[in-house]
Design an enzyme around this catalytic site. Structure first.
Site, PDB file in Angstrom:
ATOM      1  N   THR A   1       0.819  -1.210   0.000  1.00  8.74           N
ATOM      2  CA  THR A   1       0.000   0.000   0.000  1.00  8.74           C
ATOM      3  C   THR A   1       0.858   1.267   0.000  1.00  8.74           C
ATOM      4  OG1 THR A   1      -1.519   1.252   1.408  1.00  8.74           O
ATOM      5  CG2 THR A   1      -0.089  -0.294   2.531  1.00  8.74           C
ATOM      6  N   ASP A   2       0.271   2.357  -0.459  1.00  6.48           N
ATOM      7  CA  ASP A   2       0.985   3.647  -0.390  1.00  6.48           C
ATOM      8  C   ASP A   2       1.027   4.184   1.046  1.00  6.48           C
ATOM      9  OD1 ASP A   2      -1.693   4.383  -0.119  1.00  6.48           O
ATOM     10  OD2 ASP A   2      -1.666   5.905  -1.698  1.00  6.48           O
ATOM     11  N   GLU A   3       0.218   3.598   1.947  1.00  2.87           N
ATOM     12  CA  GLU A   3       0.178   4.118   3.324  1.00  2.87           C
ATOM     13  C   GLU A   3       1.506   3.920   4.059  1.00  2.87           C
ATOM     14  OE1 GLU A   3      -3.251   3.377   5.686  1.00  2.87           O
ATOM     15  OE2 GLU A   3      -4.601   3.547   3.986  1.00  2.87           O
TER      16      GLU A   3
ATOM     17  N   LYS B   1       2.086  -3.309   7.300  1.00  9.03           N
ATOM     18  CA  LYS B   1       2.399  -3.498   5.884  1.00  9.03           C
ATOM     19  C   LYS B   1       3.849  -3.077   5.602  1.00  9.03           C
ATOM     20  CE  LYS B   1       0.026  -4.662   2.932  1.00  9.03           C
ATOM     21  NZ  LYS B   1      -0.348  -6.024   2.409  1.00  9.03           N
TER      22      LYS B   1
ATOM     23  N   TYR C   1      -2.117  -0.491  10.887  1.00  7.57           N
ATOM     24  CA  TYR C   1      -2.214  -1.175   9.590  1.00  7.57           C
ATOM     25  C   TYR C   1      -0.992  -0.881   8.731  1.00  7.57           C
ATOM     26  CZ  TYR C   1      -3.378  -1.677   4.630  1.00  7.57           C
ATOM     27  OH  TYR C   1      -3.332  -1.983   3.289  1.00  7.57           O
TER      28      TYR C   1
HETATM   29  P1  NAD Z   1      -9.689  -7.401   1.886  1.00  8.30           P
HETATM   30  O1  NAD Z   1      -9.754  -7.125   3.344  1.00  8.30           O
HETATM   31  O2  NAD Z   1     -10.875  -7.134   1.034  1.00  8.30           O
HETATM   32  O3  NAD Z   1      -9.317  -8.934   1.650  1.00  8.30           O
HETATM   33  C1  NAD Z   1      -8.325  -9.588   2.387  1.00  8.30           C
HETATM   34  C2  NAD Z   1      -8.457 -11.085   2.127  1.00  8.30           C
HETATM   35  O4  NAD Z   1      -7.445 -11.747   2.890  1.00  8.30           O
HETATM   36  C3  NAD Z   1      -9.810 -11.667   2.572  1.00  8.30           C
HETATM   37  O5  NAD Z   1     -10.311 -12.531   1.574  1.00  8.30           O
HETATM   38  C4  NAD Z   1      -9.468 -12.430   3.840  1.00  8.30           C
HETATM   39  O6  NAD Z   1     -10.326 -13.554   4.053  1.00  8.30           O
HETATM   40  C5  NAD Z   1      -8.038 -12.856   3.561  1.00  8.30           C
HETATM   41  N1  NAD Z   1      -7.281 -13.085   4.814  1.00  8.30           N
HETATM   42  C6  NAD Z   1      -7.206 -12.254   5.883  1.00  8.30           C
HETATM   43  N2  NAD Z   1      -6.445 -12.821   6.840  1.00  8.30           N
HETATM   44  C7  NAD Z   1      -6.019 -14.017   6.347  1.00  8.30           C
HETATM   45  C8  NAD Z   1      -5.186 -15.050   6.864  1.00  8.30           C
HETATM   46  N3  NAD Z   1      -4.651 -14.969   8.082  1.00  8.30           N
HETATM   47  N4  NAD Z   1      -4.944 -16.124   6.067  1.00  8.30           N
HETATM   48  C9  NAD Z   1      -5.493 -16.204   4.827  1.00  8.30           C
HETATM   49  N5  NAD Z   1      -6.296 -15.277   4.309  1.00  8.30           N
HETATM   50  C10 NAD Z   1      -6.563 -14.185   5.047  1.00  8.30           C
HETATM   51  O7  NAD Z   1      -8.414  -6.615   1.369  1.00  8.30           O
HETATM   52  P2  NAD Z   1      -8.178  -5.881  -0.026  1.00  8.30           P
HETATM   53  O8  NAD Z   1      -8.678  -4.504   0.056  1.00  8.30           O
HETATM   54  O9  NAD Z   1      -8.607  -6.765  -1.131  1.00  8.30           O
HETATM   55  O10 NAD Z   1      -6.571  -5.800  -0.009  1.00  8.30           O
HETATM   56  C11 NAD Z   1      -5.784  -6.869  -0.504  1.00  8.30           C
HETATM   57  C12 NAD Z   1      -4.327  -6.512  -0.347  1.00  8.30           C
HETATM   58  O11 NAD Z   1      -4.040  -5.309  -1.052  1.00  8.30           O
HETATM   59  C13 NAD Z   1      -3.896  -6.263   1.103  1.00  8.30           C
HETATM   60  O12 NAD Z   1      -2.624  -6.796   1.270  1.00  8.30           O
HETATM   61  C14 NAD Z   1      -3.899  -4.749   1.210  1.00  8.30           C
HETATM   62  O13 NAD Z   1      -2.950  -4.342   2.185  1.00  8.30           O
HETATM   63  C15 NAD Z   1      -3.458  -4.349  -0.178  1.00  8.30           C
HETATM   64  N6  NAD Z   1      -3.941  -3.031  -0.633  1.00  8.30           N
HETATM   65  C16 NAD Z   1      -5.264  -2.682  -0.528  1.00  8.30           C
HETATM   66  C17 NAD Z   1      -5.688  -1.451  -1.016  1.00  8.30           C
HETATM   67  C18 NAD Z   1      -7.137  -1.023  -0.956  1.00  8.30           C
HETATM   68  O14 NAD Z   1      -7.438   0.132  -1.272  1.00  8.30           O
HETATM   69  N7  NAD Z   1      -8.066  -1.883  -0.570  1.00  8.30           N
HETATM   70  C19 NAD Z   1      -4.761  -0.581  -1.599  1.00  8.30           C
HETATM   71  C20 NAD Z   1      -3.418  -0.962  -1.672  1.00  8.30           C
HETATM   72  C21 NAD Z   1      -3.022  -2.201  -1.198  1.00  8.30           C
HETATM   73  O1  DAU Z   2      -4.133   3.978   0.400  1.00 10.53           O
HETATM   74  C1  DAU Z   2      -4.344   2.603   0.300  1.00 10.53           C
HETATM   75  C2  DAU Z   2      -5.185   2.125   1.452  1.00 10.53           C
HETATM   76  O2  DAU Z   2      -6.497   2.626   1.231  1.00 10.53           O
HETATM   77  C3  DAU Z   2      -5.211   0.618   1.606  1.00 10.53           C
HETATM   78  O3  DAU Z   2      -3.928   0.150   1.894  1.00 10.53           O
HETATM   79  C4  DAU Z   2      -6.174   0.194   2.701  1.00 10.53           C
HETATM   80  O4  DAU Z   2      -6.266  -1.218   2.762  1.00 10.53           O
HETATM   81  C5  DAU Z   2      -7.532   0.773   2.409  1.00 10.53           C
HETATM   82  O5  DAU Z   2      -8.412   0.481   3.477  1.00 10.53           O
HETATM   83  C6  DAU Z   2      -7.457   2.283   2.189  1.00 10.53           C
HETATM   84  O6  DAU Z   2      -7.184   2.981   3.439  1.00 10.53           O
HETATM   85  P1  DAU Z   2      -7.941   4.333   3.848  1.00 10.53           P
HETATM   86  O7  DAU Z   2      -7.895   4.460   5.303  1.00 10.53           O
HETATM   87  O8  DAU Z   2      -7.466   5.472   3.026  1.00 10.53           O
HETATM   88  O9  DAU Z   2      -9.428   3.942   3.317  1.00 10.53           O
HETATM   89  P2  DAU Z   2     -10.874   4.169   3.949  1.00 10.53           P
HETATM   90  O10 DAU Z   2     -11.865   3.817   2.899  1.00 10.53           O
HETATM   91  O11 DAU Z   2     -11.011   3.542   5.290  1.00 10.53           O
HETATM   92  O12 DAU Z   2     -10.912   5.754   4.159  1.00 10.53           O
HETATM   93  C7  DAU Z   2     -10.757   6.647   3.064  1.00 10.53           C
HETATM   94  C8  DAU Z   2     -10.830   8.060   3.625  1.00 10.53           C
HETATM   95  O13 DAU Z   2     -12.185   8.299   4.069  1.00 10.53           O
HETATM   96  C9  DAU Z   2      -9.946   8.298   4.820  1.00 10.53           C
HETATM   97  O14 DAU Z   2      -9.453   9.625   4.798  1.00 10.53           O
HETATM   98  C10 DAU Z   2     -10.894   8.143   6.018  1.00 10.53           C
HETATM   99  C11 DAU Z   2     -12.227   8.620   5.458  1.00 10.53           C
HETATM  100  N1  DAU Z   2     -13.432   7.956   6.033  1.00 10.53           N
HETATM  101  C12 DAU Z   2     -13.463   6.602   6.033  1.00 10.53           C
HETATM  102  C13 DAU Z   2     -14.554   5.943   6.587  1.00 10.53           C
HETATM  103  C14 DAU Z   2     -14.606   4.435   6.608  1.00 10.53           C
HETATM  104  C15 DAU Z   2     -14.466   8.734   6.547  1.00 10.53           C
HETATM  105  O15 DAU Z   2     -14.420   9.968   6.516  1.00 10.53           O
HETATM  106  N2  DAU Z   2     -15.542   8.068   7.093  1.00 10.53           N
HETATM  107  C16 DAU Z   2     -15.629   6.707   7.151  1.00 10.53           C
HETATM  108  O16 DAU Z   2     -16.638   6.184   7.677  1.00 10.53           O
END
Ligand code: NAD
Ligand code: DAU
Length: 350
Positions: free
Chosen positions: A133-135, A162, A158
């Site tokens: 992630t970019d975080e 990562k 989180y």
């Molecule tokens: P998600 O939470 O939707 O899915 C995570 C998956 O991992 C689920 O299917 C869950 O069952 C599985 N999982 C969790 N713990 C596990 C374990 N101990 N063993 C096996 N499986 C397990 O997450 P996502 O949003 O699809 O993100 C996927 C990956 O991409 C993560 O590594 C996340 O850090 C990264 N990522 C997400 C975002 C985003 O915006 N969602 C952005 C950048 C990177």
């Molecule tokens: O940047 C990549 C990341 O983006 C991923 O690595 C993470 O897995 C993914 O969850 C996401 O993280 P964020 O914290 O940025 O996403 P989220 O959707 O939780 O929040 C987006 C923005 O919106 C953040 O500034 C918080 C705000 N927010 C979020 C929620 C859930 C609100 O204002 N209200 C809310 O209820």
């Protein structure tokens, strides 16, 4: 085309299910094993369209279960791993950081060890791909972009977990010669995203006439990317990326939360045939997220220049596809928001 034995972890989750589908449909000569623990975020209904494909196998299991993981590697002799399994929601990491260390750090370590033990000193044609992630880069001020060379400076449990797993992947590359690649991507949105993240949470709340809880003053910025474009980037980096390298992936698409929420409200009014302005009335400013990062913005020029990747849809198009999907998949939404979701929602937003 070479035959490959690919382990995709977390393939029942949001991004993972799009990656699994792309690989299963595009590479009929690859054996794709999807390993997922099916936590609250994993859902096999995301993959019903490909579940019977001959090159696809689903295995339920936990990446923190070391004997199980070692036996799995022994059985399938994976030549490559695309590792997505993780605890992924920042708000949950604030409530239970240890769960994030267990899955994101220890789970990654167990996979790295299993991969290394299997191939020992012969890593030819092998690859460990870590999806990150970019975080990990922390927070930007009003200007600037995250580059691949930006120092790590994570702020939430989180992002710290990562960052730690990224460091271990790189360390296994440097120390043991394990071939790896890491991508750091911005905020994804699209179909099948669990409604705890901003966009699907707000879509679900608008449908149900519930308040839209905007954290703080709403002036936080994120860079949004359509999930299918992330999956396409992963495919490109997996096949053409330079080993031992990192690529940033982003949408060239920065939005302040409050502006994004207003755009979403407008599109939802149209999609639901509701009076203009009715969804915006649901906006409610609530207590801020602790340690809330101000701004993320990705410089994705490296993957663009080296591999020719760029997003295929505009934000407005991607948002429309996403809204339509949620409106047409009410059963999916109802099933994931029943049960434990209600308890989570009460705890987080009461
Ligand atoms: P998600 O939470 O939707 O899915 C995570 C998956 O991992 C689920 O299917 C869950 O069952 C599985 N999982 C969790 N713990 C596990 C374990 N101990 N063993 C096996 N499986 C397990 O997450 P996502 O949003 O699809 O993100 C996927 C990956 O991409 C993560 O590594 C996340 O850090 C990264 N990522 C997400 C975002 C985003 O915006 N969602 C952005 C950048 C990177
Ligand atoms: O940047 C990549 C990341 O983006 C991923 O690595 C993470 O897995 C993914 O969850 C996401 O993280 P964020 O914290 O940025 O996403 P989220 O959707 O939780 O929040 C987006 C923005 O919106 C953040 O500034 C918080 C705000 N927010 C979020 C929620 C859930 C609100 O204002 N209200 C809310 O209820």
């Amino acid at each position: 085309m070479t035959n490959r034995n690919v382990l995709i972890t977390g393939g029942a989750g949001f991004i993972g299910s799009h990656v699994v589908r792309l690989f299963v449909e595009k590479y009929s000569n690859y054996k794709i094993i999807n390993l997922d623990a099916l936590t609250y975020a994993g859902n096999l209904e995301n993959l019903t369209d490909i579940e019977n494909a001959p090159n696809y196998t689903f295995v339920k299991g936990d990446i923190t279960d070391e004997p199980f993981i070692n036996a799995l590697f022994d059985k399938y002799k994976f030549d490559s791993v695309i590792h997505l399994a993780a605890e992924s929601h920042v708000d949950r990491s604030i409530k239970d950081p240890l769960a994030f260390v267990k899955t994101n750090v220890i789970g990654t370590m167990i996979l790295l060890n299993a991969f290394k033990a299997l191939w020992k000193d012969n890593f030819t044609d092998k690859l460990f791909y870590h999806v990150s992630t970019d975080e990990v880069y922390g927070s930007l001020g009003e200007t600037g972009l995250f580059e691949e060379t930006t120092s790590y400076d994570p702020n939430s449990p989180y992002s710290a977990s990562k960052a730690s797993s990224d460091h271990f992947v790189r360390a296994y590359g440097e120390t043991y010669g394990m071939p790896y690649v890491i991508t750091n991507c911005s905020n994804n949105y699209g179909q099948n995203q669990f409604p705890e993240k901003l966009i699907p949470l707000f879509i679900n709340n608008i449908i149900n006439h519930k308040p839209l809880p905007v954290y703080g003053d709403g002036n936080y910025t994120r860079d949004w990317l359509y999930v299918v474009d992330h999956a396409i980037a992963i495919d490109l980096v997996f096949h053409k990326g330079k080993q031992g390298d990192t690529y940033n992936i982003g949408g060239f698409n920065e939005w302040k939360n409050i502006d994004l929420v207003k755009l979403l409200c407008q599109q939802m009014d149209v999609a639901l045939g509701r009076e203009k302005g009715s969804s915006e009335k649901l906006i409610t400013y609530v207590k801020d997220r602790p340690g809330h990062d101000l701004r993320y913005a990705i410089d994705a020029s490296k993957i663009n220049k080296e591999l020719g990747w760029k997003p295929s849809v505009t934000f407005e198009e991607g948002l429309k596809i996403t809204i339509d999907w949620y409106l047409n998949n009410e059963d999916w939404l109802n099933s994931v928001t029943s049960g434990s979701y209600q308890t989570y929602y009460q705890k987080q937003y009461s």
